[in-house]
Design a protein around this motif. Structure first.
Motif, short mmCIF file in Angstrom:
data_model
loop_
_atom_site.label_atom_id
_atom_site.label_comp_id
_atom_site.label_asym_id
_atom_site.label_seq_id
_atom_site.Cartn_x
_atom_site.Cartn_y
_atom_site.Cartn_z
N ARG A 1 -1.28 -4.98 5.23
CA ARG A 1 -2.45 -4.67 4.41
C ARG A 1 -3.73 -4.52 5.24
O ARG A 1 -4.49 -3.58 5.05
CB ARG A 1 -2.67 -5.75 3.35
CG ARG A 1 -3.83 -5.40 2.40
CD ARG A 1 -4.05 -6.46 1.33
NE ARG A 1 -2.80 -6.83 0.70
CZ ARG A 1 -2.46 -8.09 0.42
NH1 ARG A 1 -3.25 -9.07 0.68
NH2 ARG A 1 -1.30 -8.35 -0.16
N SER B 1 0.59 4.62 0.86
CA SER B 1 2.05 4.53 1.00
C SER B 1 2.54 5.30 2.23
O SER B 1 3.45 4.85 2.92
CB SER B 1 2.75 5.02 -0.26
OG SER B 1 2.44 6.37 -0.51
N ARG C 1 1.76 3.12 5.24
CA ARG C 1 2.71 2.00 5.31
C ARG C 1 4.05 2.47 5.87
O ARG C 1 4.64 1.83 6.74
CB ARG C 1 2.93 1.37 3.94
CG ARG C 1 1.84 0.46 3.50
CD ARG C 1 2.19 -0.19 2.16
NE ARG C 1 1.23 -1.18 1.84
CZ ARG C 1 1.24 -2.44 2.30
NH1 ARG C 1 2.21 -2.80 3.11
NH2 ARG C 1 0.31 -3.30 1.98
N LEU D 1 12.52 -5.89 6.00
CA LEU D 1 11.47 -5.69 5.00
C LEU D 1 11.77 -6.55 3.79
O LEU D 1 12.82 -6.43 3.18
CB LEU D 1 11.41 -4.21 4.61
CG LEU D 1 10.29 -3.79 3.69
CD1 LEU D 1 8.93 -4.03 4.35
CD2 LEU D 1 10.43 -2.32 3.32
N GLY E 1 9.96 -7.32 0.28
CA GLY E 1 8.84 -6.88 -0.53
C GLY E 1 8.11 -5.78 0.21
O GLY E 1 8.68 -4.78 0.60
N MET E 2 6.83 -6.00 0.44
CA MET E 2 6.02 -5.01 1.16
C MET E 2 5.76 -5.43 2.61
O MET E 2 5.09 -4.72 3.34
CB MET E 2 4.67 -4.83 0.45
CG MET E 2 4.81 -4.28 -0.96
SD MET E 2 5.41 -2.60 -0.99
CE MET E 2 3.94 -1.72 -0.54
N ASP E 3 6.28 -6.59 3.00
CA ASP E 3 5.95 -7.14 4.31
C ASP E 3 7.14 -7.10 5.27
O ASP E 3 8.20 -7.65 4.98
CB ASP E 3 5.47 -8.59 4.17
CG ASP E 3 4.22 -8.70 3.32
OD1 ASP E 3 3.38 -7.79 3.42
OD2 ASP E 3 4.10 -9.69 2.58
#
Length: 170
Positions: A4, A38, A41, A68, A70-72
């Motif tokens: 983020r 997105s 990322r 990976l 989730g998003m992390d």
């Protein structure tokens, strides 16, 4: 690892760069920032994955994996175990192997750059390979290079479809 902050930093840079333009330019930049998140990322994940692959090639037989959740993304480092290979220096082993295969086995490319392959045979096969190398008084790496060169040479002969006979006839 938190992406983020990197995505936000890029977004802030884009908004700052658009400030040099007129109001319409700033409005377009602000509308583009959200859909780019997105893509940014995904690009960062590709870069991290490529970095993990490069590190793994240098660390082999250990490895670095990118996971990976989730998003992390996170890195998982697997250190080589003590029984993963000879204690001999890898560079010495590569130099030794590069000079040991027959010149014609790989199309005449002798003594060139070496490459690393992560080979994971069943334990019984690994034990047999180690015994065979030990009987010949060479490293496992050198034995594997010779075996691979012989297999490639045989494969090339089979592809040509020719049978070759050596010897004397009376």
């Amino acid at each position: 690892m938190e992406l983020r902050e990197y995505v936000e930093a890029l977004r802030d840079e884009l908004v700052t760069a658009s400030a040099a333009g007129d109001a319409e330019t700033r409005a377009v930049a602000e509308r583009l920032v959200a859909p780019l998140e997105s893509a940014v990322r995904l690009t960062l994940l590709k870069v991290l994955s490529a970095a993990a692959d490069e590190i793994t090639r240098e660390l082999a037989p250990g490895s670095v994996d990118l996971r990976l959740r989730g998003m992390d993304p996170s890195f998982v480092v697997t250190a080589p175990s003590a029984d993963d290979g000879p204690t001999k220096d890898a560079a010495d082993d590569a130099d030794e192997a590069a000079g040991d295969w027959s010149p014609g086995a790989l199309g005449g490319a002798r003594g060139g750059a070496t490459a690393r392959i992560n080979f994971r045979p069943p334990q019984e096969m690994k034990d047999e390979i180690e015994k065979a190398a030990s009987r010949q008084g060479i490293s496992v790496n050198t034995w594997m290079v010779r075996a691979s060169a012989a297999a490639l040479s045989n494969s090339r002969r089979a592809q040509r479809g020719k049978q070759q006979f050596n010897g004397w006839v009376q």
